[in-house]
Design a protein around this motif. Sequence first.
Motif, mmCIF file in Angstrom:
data_model
loop_
_atom_site.group_PDB
_atom_site.id
_atom_site.type_symbol
_atom_site.label_atom_id
_atom_site.label_comp_id
_atom_site.label_asym_id
_atom_site.label_seq_id
_atom_site.Cartn_x
_atom_site.Cartn_y
_atom_site.Cartn_z
ATOM 1 N N ASP A 519 0.850 -1.192 0.000
ATOM 2 C CA ASP A 519 0.000 0.000 0.000
ATOM 3 C C ASP A 519 0.887 1.244 0.000
ATOM 4 O O ASP A 519 0.960 1.997 0.973
ATOM 5 N N TRP A 520 1.580 1.440 -1.089
ATOM 6 C CA TRP A 520 2.573 2.514 -1.174
ATOM 7 C C TRP A 520 2.515 3.116 -2.559
ATOM 8 O O TRP A 520 2.581 2.406 -3.569
ATOM 9 N N GLY A 521 2.375 4.422 -2.651
ATOM 10 C CA GLY A 521 2.301 5.082 -3.942
ATOM 11 C C GLY A 521 3.668 5.324 -4.544
ATOM 12 O O GLY A 521 4.694 4.905 -4.009
ATOM 13 N N SER A 522 3.669 6.031 -5.665
ATOM 14 C CA SER A 522 4.924 6.290 -6.370
ATOM 15 C C SER A 522 5.685 7.471 -5.801
ATOM 16 O O SER A 522 6.815 7.731 -6.200
ATOM 17 N N ALA A 523 5.073 8.222 -4.893
ATOM 18 C CA ALA A 523 5.723 9.374 -4.273
ATOM 19 C C ALA A 523 5.558 9.287 -2.760
ATOM 20 O O ALA A 523 4.747 8.527 -2.240
ATOM 21 N N PHE A 524 6.347 10.081 -2.048
ATOM 22 C CA PHE A 524 6.191 10.138 -0.597
ATOM 23 C C PHE A 524 4.862 10.809 -0.251
ATOM 24 O O PHE A 524 4.355 11.645 -0.989
ATOM 25 N N GLY A 525 4.316 10.423 0.916
ATOM 26 C CA GLY A 525 3.063 11.000 1.356
ATOM 27 C C GLY A 525 1.860 10.142 1.042
ATOM 28 O O GLY A 525 0.730 10.631 1.002
ATOM 29 N N THR A 526 2.095 8.845 0.847
ATOM 30 C CA THR A 526 0.986 7.936 0.521
ATOM 31 C C THR A 526 0.842 6.834 1.559
ATOM 32 O O THR A 526 0.374 5.736 1.262
ATOM 33 N N LEU A 527 1.228 7.109 2.799
ATOM 34 C CA LEU A 527 1.050 6.138 3.870
ATOM 35 C C LEU A 527 -0.439 5.978 4.190
ATOM 36 O O LEU A 527 -1.218 6.928 4.034
ATOM 37 N N PRO A 528 -0.865 4.816 4.651
ATOM 38 C CA PRO A 528 -2.265 4.646 5.072
ATOM 39 C C PRO A 528 -2.628 5.675 6.138
ATOM 40 O O PRO A 528 -1.911 5.848 7.127
ATOM 41 N N HIS A 529 -3.734 6.368 5.947
ATOM 42 C CA HIS A 529 -4.060 7.496 6.823
ATOM 43 C C HIS A 529 -4.447 7.052 8.228
ATOM 44 O O HIS A 529 -4.464 7.855 9.161
ATOM 45 N N GLN A 530 -4.750 5.755 8.412
ATOM 46 C CA GLN A 530 -5.167 5.294 9.739
ATOM 47 C C GLN A 530 -3.995 5.169 10.714
ATOM 48 O O GLN A 530 -4.196 4.990 11.916
ATOM 49 N N LEU A 531 -2.763 5.249 10.219
ATOM 50 C CA LEU A 531 -1.590 5.067 11.069
ATOM 51 C C LEU A 531 -1.368 6.279 11.972
ATOM 52 O O LEU A 531 -1.879 7.379 11.705
ATOM 53 N N ASP A 532 -0.559 6.081 13.011
ATOM 54 C CA ASP A 532 -0.239 7.162 13.952
ATOM 55 C C ASP A 532 0.893 8.009 13.362
ATOM 56 O O ASP A 532 2.041 7.931 13.798
ATOM 57 N N LEU A 533 0.556 8.819 12.385
ATOM 58 C CA LEU A 533 1.573 9.586 11.668
ATOM 59 C C LEU A 533 2.109 10.749 12.497
ATOM 60 O O LEU A 533 3.273 11.126 12.355
ATOM 61 N N ALA A 534 1.292 11.315 13.357
ATOM 62 C CA ALA A 534 1.753 12.434 14.186
ATOM 63 C C ALA A 534 2.911 12.014 15.086
ATOM 64 O O ALA A 534 3.881 12.763 15.267
ATOM 65 N N SER A 535 2.832 10.819 15.655
ATOM 66 C CA SER A 535 3.915 10.338 16.521
ATOM 67 C C SER A 535 5.188 10.087 15.723
ATOM 68 O O SER A 535 6.303 10.329 16.217
ATOM 69 N N VAL A 536 5.046 9.608 14.495
ATOM 70 C CA VAL A 536 6.211 9.374 13.645
ATOM 71 C C VAL A 536 6.929 10.686 13.352
ATOM 72 O O VAL A 536 8.160 10.781 13.423
ATOM 73 N N VAL A 537 6.155 11.724 13.042
ATOM 74 C CA VAL A 537 6.743 13.026 12.742
ATOM 75 C C VAL A 537 7.384 13.630 13.980
ATOM 76 O O VAL A 537 8.516 14.143 13.933
ATOM 77 N N GLU A 538 6.707 13.585 15.102
ATOM 78 C CA GLU A 538 7.242 14.158 16.338
ATOM 79 C C GLU A 538 8.543 13.479 16.742
ATOM 80 O O GLU A 538 9.476 14.122 17.226
ATOM 81 N N ARG A 539 8.629 12.180 16.542
ATOM 82 C CA ARG A 539 9.847 11.445 16.875
ATOM 83 C C ARG A 539 11.039 11.937 16.057
ATOM 84 O O ARG A 539 12.164 11.978 16.558
ATOM 85 N N ALA A 540 10.791 12.332 14.826
ATOM 86 C CA ALA A 540 11.882 12.747 13.939
ATOM 87 C C ALA A 540 12.210 14.224 14.035
ATOM 88 O O ALA A 540 13.176 14.680 13.410
ATOM 89 N N ARG A 541 11.450 14.979 14.805
ATOM 90 C CA ARG A 541 11.700 16.418 14.895
ATOM 91 C C ARG A 541 13.023 16.686 15.608
ATOM 92 O O ARG A 541 13.367 16.018 16.596
ATOM 93 N N ALA A 542 13.764 17.660 15.116
ATOM 94 C CA ALA A 542 15.091 17.973 15.654
ATOM 95 C C ALA A 542 15.008 19.103 16.670
ATOM 96 O O ALA A 542 14.765 20.256 16.311
ATOM 97 N N TYR A 543 15.176 18.762 17.927
ATOM 98 C CA TYR A 543 15.306 19.752 18.986
ATOM 99 C C TYR A 543 15.933 19.058 20.189
ATOM 100 O O TYR A 543 15.927 17.836 20.299
ATOM 101 N N ASP A 544 16.510 19.831 21.072
ATOM 102 C CA ASP A 544 17.166 19.253 22.240
ATOM 103 C C ASP A 544 16.128 18.581 23.137
ATOM 104 O O ASP A 544 15.135 19.208 23.533
ATOM 105 N N ARG A 545 16.385 17.337 23.456
ATOM 106 C CA ARG A 545 15.408 16.561 24.230
ATOM 107 C C ARG A 545 15.883 16.379 25.671
ATOM 108 O O ARG A 545 17.050 16.262 25.919
#
Length: 545
Positions: A519-545
């Motif tokens: 279930d993957w398109g030809s470009a980025f941004g085609t992940l299944p919308h039911q997934l916890d995408l907000a947590s994935v993005v927050e995990r990758a954010r660059a700031y001092d933790r």
Amino acid sequence: MAATTHTVTNQVPPLVGYDVFRADLALTEAVERHVAPDLLSSVREDLGTLGRSAGSAHAQEWGANANENPPKLRTHDRYGHRVDEVDFHPSWHRLLGHAVSAGLTDAWGRPAGHVRRAAGFLVWTQNDAGHGCPLSMTHAAVPALRTDPALAAAWEPLLTAKVYEEGLRPPLEKAGVLVGMGMTEKQGGTDVRSNTTRAEPLAGDGEYLLTGHKWFCSAPMSDAFLVLAQAPGGLTCFLLPRVLADGTRNVFAIQRLKDKLGNRSNASSEVEFDGTWARRVGEEGRGVRTIIEMVAATRLDCVVGSAALMRQAVAQAIHHTAYRSAFGGLLVEKPLMRNVLADLAVESEAATTLALRLAAAYDADTPQERAFLRIAVPTAKYWVTKRCTTVVGEALECLGGNGYVEESGMPRLLREAPLNSIWEGSGNVQALDVLRALQREPQALDAFLQEIGKARGADHRLDRAIKDLLTELADLEAMEARARRLVERMALVLQGSLLIRWAPPEVADAFCASRLGGDWGSAFGTLPHQLDLASVVERARAYDR
């Protein structure tokens, strides 16, 4: 007049003044996973120090200056004497000096040495990838030199020293040296067995005079080079110093510097030898075998370097969207942008996790891990370096028109992105190398299958992908024509296995649903919308933790 016409708002602050290491959860967790508990505290402290330096304003300025002021060739001095020197901007020397002092040329034989170095390389080269070239070659030269104990005893302490001394002087009189390599020639490129450079033996044991050329010789101001030439006994490896022991210059004529797409801070050159003194490394006729470990180590650095470029591009994209508002809200909160960012973050984490797993295999240095590396390194080199350009291009688009402007730093990342896919063998070379290992070294495939099998049963999509891969491996028809597809599947299955074992569930789930689940398109941004995408993005954010 601008101050009287409008107020500047909704602009993103620069991503600066942060710890590049500690802000990268995928990297910090990999270090904790692969470093023994008794070493972990000191390794984290060293990487944290390097991370804070990498995120500082002055280090970012060094990277920009080194690329805006590329090296210049001086073939002669004012009196007409041949000097063959390359002048670099002071920022290049600052970057290189800081990297050497941080131990980025020293890994062999040190506990957790490869993991520590790979993590440091990933952190520090996010400011400038160009100076990573001499760092990588110097680090990788060690196993080749160890084929000659006398050479290793004299040179290895200098290669691994935490001292950077610029300028050409007799290498053994310096506190630290850099070593490059020259293999390809005009007529052959990757086909080094077609090299025509001649090596004529002298009376001294292991001494030769070389006559010929090298079409690509990076970092020509290094103190010495490992090169291949045709000796009476066949293609042989040699150590060629820029300055001889008596202080005279070796014959090393730099014809010109390459005008490259990216990697602008680093000098890549064309050189000629004409009675150039060199010392044999290993046996005559065994040049490829002697230098092959150096090639494998630099291929791993291609994976690490691509992971670094991905990480910096994704960090910049998430940082921008976390501050930039459009259509009534922050970009990072828009469902479609969040999908793009999460997809990019998953790709970046998969690359980092795989790169550090390979580094840990080097540290373990067991027969099982060596067999695993034989097939996993070219597989990772093929896939991760290819994904890099796509990731950086998509991340640049997240900044819109601002990302297309040089001041953002994104164009430099995009120009740099294709290099690692080409250096040390392009995609076809890697795919064919994997086929060679499959056909000749069954223990390598066994080790690879054991590695991916460690996550078997944990996710039905991975299980199905493993089953499909085994079917492909059993089909010998037109194997070479299918090589790219096969190696791509091997890389994805390996990354999926690692993420299932070690990444948070939301990251592993996103990877398996897209890369393995179909279930993957030809470009980025085609992940299944039911997934916890907000947590994935927050995990990758660059700031001092």
